[in-house]
Write an enzyme that holds these catalytic residues in place. Sequence first.
Site, PDB file in Angstrom:
ATOM      1  N   CYS A  22       0.881  -1.182   0.000  1.00  0.00           N
ATOM      2  CA  CYS A  22       0.000   0.000   0.000  1.00  0.00           C
ATOM      3  C   CYS A  22       0.913   1.224   0.000  1.00  0.00           C
ATOM      4  O   CYS A  22       1.111   1.861   1.030  1.00  0.00           O
ATOM      5  CB  CYS A  22      -0.909  -0.004   1.217  1.00  0.00           C
TER       6      CYS A  22
ATOM      7  N   ALA B 196       1.344   4.384  -1.580  1.00  0.00           N
ATOM      8  CA  ALA B 196       1.169   5.847  -1.626  1.00  0.00           C
ATOM      9  C   ALA B 196       1.129   6.419  -0.212  1.00  0.00           C
ATOM     10  O   ALA B 196       0.695   5.739   0.720  1.00  0.00           O
ATOM     11  CB  ALA B 196      -0.115   6.199  -2.382  1.00  0.00           C
TER      12      ALA B 196
ATOM     13  N   GLY C 123       4.257   7.396  -0.886  1.00  0.00           N
ATOM     14  CA  GLY C 123       5.574   7.040  -1.392  1.00  0.00           C
ATOM     15  C   GLY C 123       6.742   7.281  -0.455  1.00  0.00           C
ATOM     16  O   GLY C 123       7.877   6.949  -0.790  1.00  0.00           O
TER      17      GLY C 123
ATOM     18  N   LYS D   1       7.597   5.796   2.348  1.00  0.00           N
ATOM     19  CA  LYS D   1       8.264   4.570   2.788  1.00  0.00           C
ATOM     20  C   LYS D   1       9.010   3.907   1.624  1.00  0.00           C
ATOM     21  O   LYS D   1      10.056   3.279   1.824  1.00  0.00           O
ATOM     22  CB  LYS D   1       7.269   3.627   3.447  1.00  0.00           C
TER      23      LYS D   1
ATOM     24  N   GLU E 128      -0.371   0.497  -5.360  1.00  0.00           N
ATOM     25  CA  GLU E 128      -1.366   1.406  -4.781  1.00  0.00           C
ATOM     26  C   GLU E 128      -2.651   1.282  -5.578  1.00  0.00           C
ATOM     27  O   GLU E 128      -2.687   1.611  -6.768  1.00  0.00           O
ATOM     28  CB  GLU E 128      -0.862   2.850  -4.796  1.00  0.00           C
TER      29      GLU E 128
ATOM     30  N   ASP F  59      -5.548  -4.544  -6.664  1.00  0.00           N
ATOM     31  CA  ASP F  59      -6.172  -4.721  -5.356  1.00  0.00           C
ATOM     32  C   ASP F  59      -5.182  -5.528  -4.515  1.00  0.00           C
ATOM     33  O   ASP F  59      -4.878  -6.685  -4.847  1.00  0.00           O
ATOM     34  CB  ASP F  59      -7.497  -5.462  -5.519  1.00  0.00           C
TER      35      ASP F  59
ATOM     36  N   ASP G 263       1.838  -1.171   4.897  1.00  0.00           N
ATOM     37  CA  ASP G 263       1.503   0.078   5.592  1.00  0.00           C
ATOM     38  C   ASP G 263       0.026   0.339   5.298  1.00  0.00           C
ATOM     39  O   ASP G 263      -0.313   1.039   4.354  1.00  0.00           O
ATOM     40  CB  ASP G 263       2.398   1.219   5.088  1.00  0.00           C
TER      41      ASP G 263
ATOM     42  N   CYS H 198      -0.950   4.195  11.210  1.00  0.00           N
ATOM     43  CA  CYS H 198      -0.740   5.464  11.928  1.00  0.00           C
ATOM     44  C   CYS H 198      -1.928   5.761  12.835  1.00  0.00           C
ATOM     45  O   CYS H 198      -2.351   6.903  12.988  1.00  0.00           O
ATOM     46  CB  CYS H 198      -0.461   6.605  10.962  1.00  0.00           C
TER      47      CYS H 198
END
Length: 338
Positions: free
Chosen positions: A140, A142, A144, A146, A163, A194, A212, A266
């Site tokens: 995942c 975006a 970008g 990481k 993404e 996906d 992430d 996060c």
Amino acid sequence: FLPPKLEKKAKGKLQKQICRVVLEHFEEQYTAELGDAWSSVRDVLTSPWCWQHALLLNRFSQSPGLESSLAEQGYQPAFPAALPCLPAAFRCYSRPAPGRFPAQKHQPGRLKDYYLLNAASLLPVLALELEDGEGVLDLCAAPGGKAVAILQCACPGHFHCNEFDDLRSRWLEQTIESFIPDPLIKLIRVSKLDGRQIGDLHPEFYDKVLVDAPCSNDRSWLFSADPQQALLRLLQRKELSCLQFQLLRSAVKALRPGGSLVYSTCTLSKAENSDVINLILSSCRNVVPVDISGMARGVSQEFSFLSGMQQHELLVLPERGRAWGPMYVAKLKKVSSS
């Protein structure tokens, strides 16, 4: 910190922007989950004027004098050199004072010198312990940050950045173009698949996988401008853990035996963090937890962690002077084929 008069003015202005619906929801959930730690975390999350930003320097761009300029402004290397998983080329700077270094604009054909970020967002990448030549999947990817950090750590044999969202995918491509030189870009595959299907499309293909995951972004959700959108987000929040589990299960399928996986969010939410990891560990018998407590100890001067976590996970709690996070990180290893 700001002078008292300015801080009071800023506080009054920003306080109006805090979404009460979200704050009340967080109040109830995180008081129960974090206990006494929530009040100091809430103080930071609702006070953007005390947020800090770090700079990840781009090893592909030569910028004479940047590091000495940062030192003059009070910036210091953000991670201790003794950290066992810190690559030699990895350079990140931060300072205790709040504030943001000027951002660089995207200019086609010119590489940016640094990436502005929350320093805690680098912990999932460091936990991967990347080595040159490995096959790496950023499931995942975006916007970008990481992916850029991964390429500061090592040169993968092949690097797949995925993404699903079309708009975010374009953002990802621009980030890569802004930080990575052309010869290396040719080694990066950017897809819009996906993520839940990648494990079936590329079974046991990657040495390292970063998930992430899409999550409740606690920092941004608190400042939702539209109360209706905020309510919708809170209603959909329960569905996120299901998506996260499906993405993780796909990542496990995509991982070769002996390979390792890092999961990050996060958010502070237990349902999206420990609960998701526990579900994967109980449902995938070929996956085992990996101890990352050594990394946590190595950066304990720079980050505040929630106590009582398992050795394979950590949760960065924002606090004044160390306003990094929230950031949840967990590491797993695949020990055999499915």
